[in-house]
Design an enzyme around this catalytic site. Structure first.
Site, PDB file in Angstrom:
ATOM      1  CE  LYS A   1     -20.465  21.853  14.287  1.00 33.95           C
ATOM      2  NZ  LYS A   1     -19.702  22.923  13.596  1.00 33.95           N
TER       3      LYS A   1
ATOM      4  CE1 TYR B   1     -17.460  20.177  14.777  1.00 33.79           C
ATOM      5  CE2 TYR B   1     -15.879  21.969  14.621  1.00 33.79           C
ATOM      6  CZ  TYR B   1     -16.731  21.081  14.017  1.00 33.79           C
ATOM      7  OH  TYR B   1     -16.880  21.091  12.653  1.00 33.79           O
TER       8      TYR B   1
END
Length: 317
Positions: free
Chosen positions: A174, A146
């Protein structure tokens, strides 16, 4: 260095194929404990609307306000109740490598399908240290990295991801930096999920993103599925942008927590330091629901403008 292999029922390829993952809200009882009945209802609404995966205890789910015992319990509960119907991605990341290793061991032990890992924040490290941090957890099972520099204070540059992509356990990234970065990864064959709801339509249909990890999906999961699955639809995207802008006018999950309480699907309980949006913003949300259509939102109660006194703010729990 340590290597830790965990047998998992889901392959990295299974995770790579997910188009719509919702970063799920964690609801609370008036004393600040988890409201598992409301939580289960939220998960069921995601499943009913075709969402393929959920993030448990992420930023949206306020994992940073949980003890690790609470965190792992919620991951295990989600797997036990829903793991055969939806992919469960546990946020077991930390700015401490030791904590990230331990939490990931526990998360995979209770059955999570994949882990979400952030780069070390506040106590930032070098790029070589960042690679070593991620390599310490990648061997445990399917992993989504992320990148959200606005929260961590440090970007994960492409060469770090390209180095880590040599691991078979890296499901993808992400990415919150933007669609140009997404295009750079997809050109290299790296799976990417947009981390920005306002950019996810274009990311999916114009820049090669596999899908989105969404906050807005908590509220309108069916419409977010249409955005990800039904082809390019700038009209629907434009219809949702005012709602998305409203959700992120203050740091997430303040807007989402306020909205779900107004829809009557969670109790109006906030773990501090989060507090609800002011009443004029709550009125705006009622108008947005009417414009988009109440039938598209989760829950079956009328949307309400809650009073300040309706909210419970909990600092000790």
């Amino acid at each position: 260095m340590r290597s830790f292999e965990v047998k998992n029922r889901t392959s990295t390829e299974d995770i790579k194929s997910l188009r719509l993952i919702t970063a799920l809200k964690t609801p609370y009882l008036p004393d600040g404990r988890f409201d598992l009945e409301a939580y289960d209802d939220l998960v069921n609404k995601q499943i009913e609307n075709g969402v393929e995966g959920i993030i448990v205890g992420g930023t949206t789910g306020e994992g940073h306000l949980m003890s690790w015992d609470e965190h792992i319990m919620l991951i295990g509960h989600t797997v036990n109740c829903f793991g055969s119907k939806i992919k469960v991605v546990g946020n077991t990341g930390s700015n401490s490598t030791r904590e990230a290793i331990h939490a990931s061991e526990q998360g995979f032990a209770v059955g999570m399908h994949a882990a979400l890992h952030i780069n070390p924040y506040y106590g930032k490290t070098s790029l070589d240290g960042m690679i070593s941090h991620f390599e310490s957890v990648l061997s445990m099972g399917p992993t989504i990295i992320y990148n959200v520099p606005s929260r961590t204070g440090q970007d994960i540059p492409p060469h770090v991801i390209q180095t880590l992509a040599q691991s078979a356990s890296l499901a993808g990234v992400k990415e919150c930096v933007g669609n140009d970065r997404i295009k750079q990864y997809t050109a290299d064959g790296i799976v990417v999920w947009s981390g920005n709801d306002d950019q996810c339509h274009d990311a999916r249909w114009g820049y090669g993103a596999t899908g989105v990890i969404s906050v807005t999906g908590n509220l309108v999961p069916g419409l977010m599925r249409d955005i990800m699955f039904a082809g390019k639809n700038p009209t629907l995207n434009s219809k949702l942008l005012p709602l998305i802008d409203w959700l992120f006018q203050e740091p997430n999950p303040i807007g989402l927590n306020t909205a779900l309480a107004q829809l009557g699907v969670v109790r109006p309980v906030f773990r501090l330091p989060y507090v609800p949006l002011p009443v004029e913003k709550r009125i705006e949300f009622v108008n947005l629901v009417k414009q988009i259509g109440r039938e598209h939102f989760v829950g079956d109660k009328d949307v309400q403008v809650l009073d300040d006194d309706d909210f419970i703010l909990v600092g000790r729990y």
